[in-house]
Design a protein around this motif. Structure first.
Motif, PDB file in Angstrom:
ATOM      1  N   LEU A  63       0.811  -1.239   0.098  1.00  0.00           N
ATOM      2  CA  LEU A  63       0.059   0.176  -0.211  1.00  0.00           C
ATOM      3  C   LEU A  63       0.851   1.205   0.006  1.00  0.00           C
ATOM      4  O   LEU A  63       0.358   2.462  -0.423  1.00  0.00           O
ATOM      5  CB  LEU A  63      -1.036   0.120   1.297  1.00  0.00           C
ATOM      6  CG  LEU A  63      -2.050  -1.097   1.050  1.00  0.00           C
ATOM      7  CD1 LEU A  63      -3.046  -0.869   2.630  1.00  0.00           C
ATOM      8  CD2 LEU A  63      -2.784  -0.829  -0.165  1.00  0.00           C
ATOM      9  N   SER A  64       1.936   1.256   0.448  1.00  0.00           N
ATOM     10  CA  SER A  64       3.211   2.255   0.455  1.00  0.00           C
ATOM     11  C   SER A  64       3.538   2.709  -1.030  1.00  0.00           C
ATOM     12  O   SER A  64       4.121   3.510  -1.419  1.00  0.00           O
ATOM     13  CB  SER A  64       4.033   2.096   1.215  1.00  0.00           C
ATOM     14  OG  SER A  64       4.891   1.218   0.866  1.00  0.00           O
ATOM     15  N   GLY A  65       3.289   1.556  -1.944  1.00  0.00           N
ATOM     16  CA  GLY A  65       3.700   1.772  -3.248  1.00  0.00           C
ATOM     17  C   GLY A  65       5.061   1.329  -3.608  1.00  0.00           C
ATOM     18  O   GLY A  65       5.406   1.143  -4.796  1.00  0.00           O
ATOM     19  N   MET A  66       5.951   0.661  -2.412  1.00  0.00           N
ATOM     20  CA  MET A  66       7.051   0.013  -2.847  1.00  0.00           C
ATOM     21  C   MET A  66       7.057  -1.321  -3.414  1.00  0.00           C
ATOM     22  O   MET A  66       6.229  -2.239  -3.233  1.00  0.00           O
ATOM     23  CB  MET A  66       7.872  -0.211  -1.625  1.00  0.00           C
ATOM     24  CG  MET A  66       9.288  -0.692  -1.654  1.00  0.00           C
ATOM     25  SD  MET A  66      10.043  -0.648   0.020  1.00  0.00           S
ATOM     26  CE  MET A  66      10.305   0.935   0.500  1.00  0.00           C
ATOM     27  N   ARG A  67       7.798  -1.435  -4.834  1.00  0.00           N
ATOM     28  CA  ARG A  67       7.358  -2.506  -5.559  1.00  0.00           C
ATOM     29  C   ARG A  67       8.618  -3.924  -4.964  1.00  0.00           C
ATOM     30  O   ARG A  67       8.301  -5.060  -5.324  1.00  0.00           O
ATOM     31  CB  ARG A  67       7.672  -2.282  -7.144  1.00  0.00           C
ATOM     32  CG  ARG A  67       6.395  -1.430  -7.580  1.00  0.00           C
ATOM     33  CD  ARG A  67       6.501  -1.210  -9.107  1.00  0.00           C
ATOM     34  NE  ARG A  67       5.439  -0.502  -9.520  1.00  0.00           N
ATOM     35  CZ  ARG A  67       5.096  -0.222 -10.952  1.00  0.00           C
ATOM     36  NH1 ARG A  67       5.846  -0.828 -11.757  1.00  0.00           N
ATOM     37  NH2 ARG A  67       4.212   0.292 -11.050  1.00  0.00           N
TER      38      ARG A  67
END
Length: 350
Positions: A63-67
């Motif tokens: 959800l933090s956007g880290m892939r």
């Protein structure tokens, strides 16, 4: 016992939305604390627990956007290693990175494998680190693995009672989970259309599956029987499950467990599932659901599932898949490690 639970960092523990592994880690952690153990949870900082929380990322990484999550997990594993003497047992719920780091501590470590094991890409790790004790979540999950794997136990997932059992089902079918080819959303839509029964689809779409959703699934949603809801939280999920005639689980892959099956049984809703992976191990055909092999069988099974005794569905959950059952089995596995302190002596599979 002094127990460390090491969770994946993709989601918080418990997850805010989708996240099966993190949900199981939360259930197990809370029950072990309740049973008097000293539990430390290595997880994201937005996790909520009655255990000692050791924050290894500010929040769940998805959800933090880290892939790419590898770097964050390596830092977490180093944090666990620096505290290794604080624990009798270190219980990993991450797949691969811990083996070379904790090889010298194999006598106090175990790993629950939550994913599919039929992909040969990862088998060299399990073969090379064969002294590391592993727990499978179904006997079916084990089948593709190398012969020298050090299985400690098979322990089925268990969950708390959501308190939403219904003696009567509703008038719709439900597809719940994640949109991807192997989960069978296209099959679910075809079943509903051919049976003439409404279908609610409560599922998330990962970036990796966005193209599949846009090109294959989305064009099928424009039908009066089909309602796409999207990703839902726990409250929404169990409400949908409790109100359904049946859960559709039309998988096209070797499912290692299928948490949504026991979630459905917990509220008395039968499951219509394909005969793949763990399905015949978790369901009782004709009692808690209907197991099929073809689309034609599935369409006929929609009516059969409606006639099943929901009290019997619920009873199977109570007798096999509660969080108390799961925690007791893990305590047995922990005791096996503490007793041997060397090469693990496997305990009986479920």
């Amino acid at each position: 016992m002094r127990i460390a639970q090491v969770a994946p960092l993709a989601e918080s523990v418990p997850p805010k939305l989708y996240g099966g592994t993190e949900r199981v880690v939360s259930w197990l952690t809370e029950k072990l604390v309740e049973r008097g153990h000293d539990v430390s949870l290595f997880a994201s900082g937005d996790s909520i627990t009655s255990a000692r929380l050791i924050k290894c990322a500010p929040q769940g990484l998805r959800l933090s956007g880290m892939r790419d999550h590898i770097a964050s997990h390596l830092v977490m594993l180093d944090n666990v290693l620096r505290r290794i003497d604080d624990f009798d047992i270190v219980h990993f719920h991450v797949d691969l990175l811990q083996y070379p780091v904790f090889r010298a501590h194999a006598a106090r470590c175990l790993t629950t494998l939550h994913g599919r094991l039929d992909l040969p890409d990862y088998h060299p790790v399990y073969q090379h680190f064969s002294e590391m004790p592993l727990v499978s979540i179904s006997n079916a999950q084990r089948k593709p693995m190398p012969a020298n794997v050090n299985w400690l136990a098979t322990i089925h997932h268990g969950m708390p009672d959501p308190g939403l059992y219904r003696a009567e089902g509703g008038d719709y079918l439900l597809f719940l989970g994640r949109i991807c080819p192997e989960k069978g959303p296209v099959r679910a839509i075809e079943i509903a259309k051919r049976a003439g029964v409404p279908l609610k689809i409560a599922a998330k779409v990962d970036p990796a599956d966005q193209h599949y959703f846009d090109t294959i699934v989305k064009p099928l949603l424009d039908h009066p029987l089909i309602e796409f809801i999207g990703e839902v939280d726990d409250h929404g999920k169990f409400g949908l499950l409790a109100g359904a005639r049946a859960l559709l689980f039309p998988i096209d892959w070797p499912e290692p467990f299928g948490l949504v099956m026991i979630e459905s049984m917990s509220v008395g809703t039968p499951v219509l599932a394909w005969h793949n992976g763990s399905v015949p191990e978790i369901l009782r055909d004709g009692v808690t659901g209907v197991i099929v092999n073809t689309l034609d069988e599935a369409v006929l099974a929609v009516d059969s599932a409606r006639k099943l005794d929901r009290a019997g569905v619920r009873r199977h959950f109570e007798n096999n898949f509660t969080v108390s059952h799961m925690a007791a089995k893990y305590e047995q596995a922990y005791e096996a490690l503490l007793t041997t302190k060397a090469k693990v002596v496997p305990i009986a599979a479920e």
